[in-house]
Scaffold this motif. Sequence first.
Motif, mmCIF file in Angstrom:
data_model
loop_
_atom_site.group_PDB
_atom_site.id
_atom_site.type_symbol
_atom_site.label_atom_id
_atom_site.label_comp_id
_atom_site.label_asym_id
_atom_site.label_seq_id
_atom_site.Cartn_x
_atom_site.Cartn_y
_atom_site.Cartn_z
ATOM 1 N N CYS A 712 0.801 -1.218 0.000
ATOM 2 C CA CYS A 712 0.000 0.000 0.000
ATOM 3 C C CYS A 712 0.839 1.276 0.000
ATOM 4 C CB CYS A 712 -0.932 0.019 1.212
ATOM 5 S SG CYS A 712 -2.012 -1.415 1.276
ATOM 6 N N SER A 713 2.134 1.167 0.197
ATOM 7 C CA SER A 713 2.959 2.372 0.247
ATOM 8 C C SER A 713 3.905 2.391 -0.945
ATOM 9 C CB SER A 713 3.761 2.415 1.558
ATOM 10 O OG SER A 713 4.800 1.447 1.532
ATOM 11 N N SER A 714 4.576 3.509 -1.110
ATOM 12 C CA SER A 714 5.529 3.654 -2.211
ATOM 13 C C SER A 714 6.908 3.106 -1.856
ATOM 14 C CB SER A 714 5.647 5.134 -2.592
ATOM 15 O OG SER A 714 6.062 5.898 -1.459
ATOM 16 N N GLU A 715 7.045 2.577 -0.675
ATOM 17 C CA GLU A 715 8.333 2.035 -0.239
ATOM 18 C C GLU A 715 8.725 0.839 -1.107
ATOM 19 O OE1 GLU A 715 10.211 -0.285 3.658
ATOM 20 O OE2 GLU A 715 8.334 0.832 3.827
ATOM 21 N N PRO A 716 9.942 0.854 -1.671
ATOM 22 C CA PRO A 716 10.368 -0.294 -2.490
ATOM 23 C C PRO A 716 10.448 -1.552 -1.635
ATOM 24 C CG PRO A 716 12.223 1.177 -2.050
ATOM 25 C CD PRO A 716 11.003 1.891 -1.555
ATOM 26 N N PHE A 717 9.903 -2.634 -2.168
ATOM 27 C CA PHE A 717 9.828 -3.867 -1.403
ATOM 28 C C PHE A 717 10.231 -5.012 -2.311
ATOM 29 C CE2 PHE A 717 7.876 -6.145 2.249
ATOM 30 C CZ PHE A 717 8.199 -5.224 3.243
ATOM 31 N N PRO A 718 11.094 -5.901 -1.879
ATOM 32 C CA PRO A 718 11.553 -6.995 -2.754
ATOM 33 C C PRO A 718 10.409 -7.942 -3.116
ATOM 34 C CG PRO A 718 12.366 -7.284 -0.506
ATOM 35 C CD PRO A 718 11.760 -5.921 -0.564
ATOM 36 N N VAL A 719 10.460 -8.420 -4.373
ATOM 37 C CA VAL A 719 9.400 -9.288 -4.888
ATOM 38 C C VAL A 719 9.318 -10.581 -4.096
ATOM 39 C CG1 VAL A 719 8.645 -10.605 -6.905
ATOM 40 C CG2 VAL A 719 9.540 -8.288 -7.189
ATOM 41 N N TRP A 720 10.475 -11.167 -3.745
ATOM 42 C CA TRP A 720 10.452 -12.445 -3.033
ATOM 43 C C TRP A 720 9.682 -12.336 -1.728
ATOM 44 C CZ3 TRP A 720 12.366 -13.034 1.899
ATOM 45 C CH2 TRP A 720 13.194 -12.006 2.397
ATOM 46 N N LEU A 721 9.832 -11.173 -1.020
ATOM 47 C CA LEU A 721 9.163 -11.019 0.259
ATOM 48 C C LEU A 721 7.661 -10.816 0.082
ATOM 49 C CD1 LEU A 721 9.383 -10.918 3.271
ATOM 50 C CD2 LEU A 721 9.981 -8.486 3.138
ATOM 51 N N LYS A 722 7.294 -10.105 -0.976
ATOM 52 C CA LYS A 722 5.858 -9.949 -1.254
ATOM 53 C C LYS A 722 5.211 -11.314 -1.484
ATOM 54 C CE LYS A 722 5.852 -5.321 -3.338
ATOM 55 N NZ LYS A 722 5.515 -4.522 -4.526
ATOM 56 N N ASN A 723 5.901 -12.166 -2.242
ATOM 57 C CA ASN A 723 5.363 -13.509 -2.501
ATOM 58 C C ASN A 723 5.240 -14.318 -1.212
ATOM 59 O OD1 ASN A 723 5.224 -12.973 -5.240
ATOM 60 N ND2 ASN A 723 7.253 -13.817 -5.673
ATOM 61 N N CYS A 724 6.264 -14.203 -0.355
ATOM 62 C CA CYS A 724 6.209 -14.918 0.929
ATOM 63 C C CYS A 724 5.022 -14.450 1.758
ATOM 64 C CB CYS A 724 7.506 -14.685 1.704
ATOM 65 S SG CYS A 724 8.955 -15.513 0.998
ATOM 66 N N ILE A 725 4.803 -13.147 1.789
ATOM 67 C CA ILE A 725 3.702 -12.601 2.590
ATOM 68 C C ILE A 725 2.365 -13.106 2.078
ATOM 69 C CG2 ILE A 725 2.491 -10.469 3.170
ATOM 70 C CD1 ILE A 725 5.214 -9.087 3.310
ATOM 71 N N TRP A 726 2.224 -13.189 0.756
ATOM 72 C CA TRP A 726 0.954 -13.694 0.218
ATOM 73 C C TRP A 726 0.716 -15.144 0.632
ATOM 74 C CZ3 TRP A 726 -3.339 -11.780 -1.269
ATOM 75 C CH2 TRP A 726 -3.397 -10.499 -1.807
ATOM 76 N N ILE A 727 1.750 -15.948 0.555
ATOM 77 C CA ILE A 727 1.583 -17.365 0.919
ATOM 78 C C ILE A 727 1.249 -17.491 2.401
ATOM 79 C CG2 ILE A 727 2.805 -19.565 1.126
ATOM 80 C CD1 ILE A 727 4.299 -18.753 -1.463
ATOM 81 N N LEU A 728 1.917 -16.702 3.243
ATOM 82 C CA LEU A 728 1.595 -16.716 4.668
ATOM 83 C C LEU A 728 0.185 -16.191 4.924
ATOM 84 C CD1 LEU A 728 5.046 -15.443 5.962
ATOM 85 C CD2 LEU A 728 4.103 -17.747 6.278
ATOM 86 N N ASN A 729 -0.235 -15.259 4.111
ATOM 87 C CA ASN A 729 -1.615 -14.754 4.166
ATOM 88 C C ASN A 729 -2.599 -15.906 3.950
ATOM 89 O OD1 ASN A 729 -4.043 -13.405 3.800
ATOM 90 N ND2 ASN A 729 -3.259 -11.939 2.322
ATOM 91 N N PHE A 730 -2.354 -16.702 2.884
ATOM 92 C CA PHE A 730 -3.219 -17.839 2.598
ATOM 93 C C PHE A 730 -3.222 -18.836 3.765
ATOM 94 C CE2 PHE A 730 -1.697 -17.231 -2.066
ATOM 95 C CZ PHE A 730 -2.484 -16.105 -2.188
ATOM 96 N N LEU A 731 -2.031 -19.097 4.295
ATOM 97 C CA LEU A 731 -1.920 -20.080 5.385
ATOM 98 C C LEU A 731 -2.652 -19.605 6.634
ATOM 99 C CD1 LEU A 731 1.817 -21.148 4.991
ATOM 100 C CD2 LEU A 731 -0.212 -22.570 4.591
ATOM 101 N N ASP A 732 -2.597 -18.306 6.889
ATOM 102 C CA ASP A 732 -3.278 -17.797 8.075
ATOM 103 C C ASP A 732 -4.785 -17.995 7.977
ATOM 104 O OD1 ASP A 732 -2.727 -16.217 10.627
ATOM 105 O OD2 ASP A 732 -4.363 -15.081 9.706
ATOM 106 N N HIS A 733 -5.340 -17.780 6.778
ATOM 107 C CA HIS A 733 -6.766 -18.062 6.590
ATOM 108 C C HIS A 733 -7.046 -19.554 6.733
ATOM 109 C CE1 HIS A 733 -7.094 -13.976 4.930
ATOM 110 N NE2 HIS A 733 -8.396 -14.105 5.149
ATOM 111 N N MET A 734 -6.089 -20.358 6.326
ATOM 112 C CA MET A 734 -6.260 -21.803 6.452
ATOM 113 C C MET A 734 -6.260 -22.207 7.915
ATOM 114 S SD MET A 734 -4.006 -24.739 4.584
ATOM 115 C CE MET A 734 -4.621 -26.424 4.461
ATOM 116 N N VAL A 735 -5.410 -21.597 8.723
ATOM 117 C CA VAL A 735 -5.377 -21.868 10.159
ATOM 118 C C VAL A 735 -6.760 -21.685 10.750
ATOM 119 C CG1 VAL A 735 -4.530 -21.005 12.372
ATOM 120 C CG2 VAL A 735 -2.941 -21.331 10.460
ATOM 121 N N LYS A 736 -7.435 -20.642 10.327
ATOM 122 C CA LYS A 736 -8.756 -20.322 10.887
ATOM 123 C C LYS A 736 -9.884 -21.055 10.177
ATOM 124 C CE LYS A 736 -6.776 -15.805 11.674
ATOM 125 N NZ LYS A 736 -6.707 -14.435 11.167
ATOM 126 N N GLY A 737 -9.548 -21.817 9.118
ATOM 127 C CA GLY A 737 -10.577 -22.586 8.411
ATOM 128 C C GLY A 737 -11.446 -21.747 7.514
#
Length: 893
Positions: A712-737
């Motif tokens: 959401c910000s203009s701060e440069p962010f590495p692509v690999w970390l963005k991908n990791c965050i998305w996968i962890l995002n999915f897993l967190d929803h999975m934790v909660k079912g």
Amino acid sequence: TLQWETLGKQFVEYEQVAPFLIPEDQQRRLLEFLPLFLKVWEQSAGVIVFPNIQLLASEVSKLLTKEIKRNLNGKSAEEARLALEQLLQQKGEAGDGHLLLKSVYVLSQTDLRTMWNIIGSGLPAALMQCLYLFFTVPLRKTSDDGETSEDEAQTQEMLVKIMLNMYKEEQGVEELLAADKLQSLIIASASLWDQCSHLWKVPTGRVLRTISKAQTKNSIVYLQAVDCIKIAVQNLFTLADTLPACDVCEAASIVLCFVKDSYPVSSALLTEFESNDGYQLLLKILLRCEGLQQNGDPYLDEILDMLTCLTTCGKTELKVSGNIVHPQLPHFDFEQTRSSGITVKNLQPFQLLQSIFQRSNDQHLCGRILAAIDTIWAWDRVNFFLLEWTLQPINQFTDIIHFKPHPVQVQFFRLVESIVLDLSYVPHEILKKVQYLIKENTVPFCTLTALQCLLSMTQKDLLFSDIFRDSGLLGLLLALLRKEAKILRKSGGTYLPCLKEGTEKELNVVMLKMVAALTVRSVRNTVVLKDYGMVPYIKIFLDDECYRSATLSILEQLSVINYEEYMSIIIGALCSSTQWELHLKLDLLKSLLRILESPKSHSAFRTCSGFNGLLSLLSDMEGALQDPPSGQWTVVGQNCILELVFYTLQGITAALHLDPVNSNFFQKNGLFEKMAEDLGSLGCFWTQGERQILVSLEKKRTFAEFLDAAFCSSEPFPVWLKNCIWILNFLDHMVKGTLHQESFFRERKPEMGEESRDDQEAPQAQEEHPVAFKRPGNKLPASAYILWGKPEEKDCDIVHPGAVCVMVRLLPKLYKEGHAQLSQEIQCALADHIQSLVKSEKSRQVMCESGLLSTIITSCQDAFCNDSHPLHLPLTRVFEKLASQAIEPHVLR
């Protein structure tokens, strides 16, 4: 105002002395007054403030009438025509006629009472004589060949405007009956069209159409007495053989106007027209209009419109009775279609329209006739039944529609479709003919259009699933699809010259859609499909993206009667798909998710190796999210890869949802560990064996702050970390079912003619993320904010503890050489987030009962054994919270 008052006084003086003057002096005084009148009128912007305007109009009109008669008296037609032209056009001292004409023109635009005074002066008959001469006697000079001076055009416009204003009043038409020029002009337009003045054709047509709309009983009796329509029709028969089609249409439209417009007053002219083969004349004329021009002709359209109106011109209501063939739609009630609007009372003009459609292949002509039928139906619902039960137009048109141009075919089948959609009536006989048309497949485009029509009907009501099964259409489509599937299977995915392209391929698409529509919510039709042995053939269509959506819909209906067979097909297709067929996998997963909404499907999913099948998809993507991409992954957008990861995890979560048997199976077979291994090998997580470099953190951000910084910000962010965050995002929803209930990606439906999605991913898509599918500005979806919101404000119960273990296993892999500071910061943020997940007593109990604590310790052994490790404190706190619930005290020790 002062000028008008002065003029008023002058005219009063004229009125007072006029009775005592000889006619010549009266005329001179009036002609001296008119220039002043016109000058003040021009200066007043057309506003007239004159108390004696009716008397002025009467005087001026009488004088103009007198001058016209004087110029006509004793002259031949050509001489009279020339004299009139000089009278009305000449200006200056000798231009009294032009002055009078302009004055009448101004006065005719004031009010109705003034117009009555003009009409009462005898001017209507006089101007009709002028028009007759101008129209029938062309002068032999270039101006009549198409060029006209400004003065001539101005004079013509004033003359025509005066006539239009007079003849739109019934009194004006009545005044014409004193002379014989009305019927003479009508007949002349029907016999001398090729010899008349070119410059006066359009003005004459305008005037005659105005008269037609103001016909009275006396004018109709007058025209009937002189056999005007009869003679005009006879003359038009002669012209129809010699004149160009557009000219004959223009002449015929004038005569037909008088026939149509007179009917509300009297049926005499219509009877005369019909008795003298008027419809045969129109048939002859209209058939000559084939290929007239792409958009038709305005007079041709006018004739067709008038014929449409004539269908309602009859003395008695048509009485027809037909047999309503059942079944019909539940809300259809024939009694409610009884007449309440404009109904057909005259079949002859409609028979003419029907005959033209049957004999012509002209696109514009046929299209206009279909539009006329649509208009007639719109007037009153009962008109469809009145026409179809007598003349059967749609029934008969179906036999010949494949000969018509493609746009006409499309228009026709929309008309057939409207019978069902708008009238709520099922025309069984028509549908049988449409089905025969599909079976014969004489013209593929026509077959396609017909099938699309039936598809729209089928989607309207389940009744059509039974109708088209019983009629044999379902069986016909299955046989055709079996044939096409064999061709596809023979091709083995390679191009063969015999493969269908264009219209024929689109026909296959619609056939599949039709079968899908016929099986939706119809177990009986699905059983028919299965009994036909079609399942092995239907699944062949999965490989082509154009066919896939409808094919999956059919297979999803199959699941209603046999979940195991559906799961076997889908899981098998997923496992047999190549590594690069990402979009095939996505479509299969989305279909699978729809079926997994039913708890009854979960057992079939497990027994058909569904879990292992989905995890194999993750294995196939090893290295897909490397930054930068390598190998063949360079041409695949990383957003597509993340989407596939998301739907894969969604499918697993859906199969586990509220299903203890599947949950136990997944956990006992070590599939969470397999999931963690596969996710860790995607390329965005650290897989090197060396120990990480520990750094001191000056500040610590929460995971919510990381998400905001990443998306959401203009701060440069590495692509690999963005991908990791998305996968962890999915897993967190999975934790909660709840992962299977989320939607992060926009649906995309392929259209006919598009390339396969598997072949068109742009390289620049590597920098895109699924967030770009959700909303502009690359902002994270609202659901992600809910997930990563402040942990201390929200308690979340753990539903799938194994997913927590996957997150913990990935925790040490949140690392990238060259980003030690950022890596360690994100690791601490995730550890804190995991700590928040076990905040509630219920979550702690679920985690302890899962028997997975040893897995967590093994995954983060370095952190537990090193007091200075940044993750040591948050992970220790996790176990402190679990201590009171621990069922594995030896693990804690």
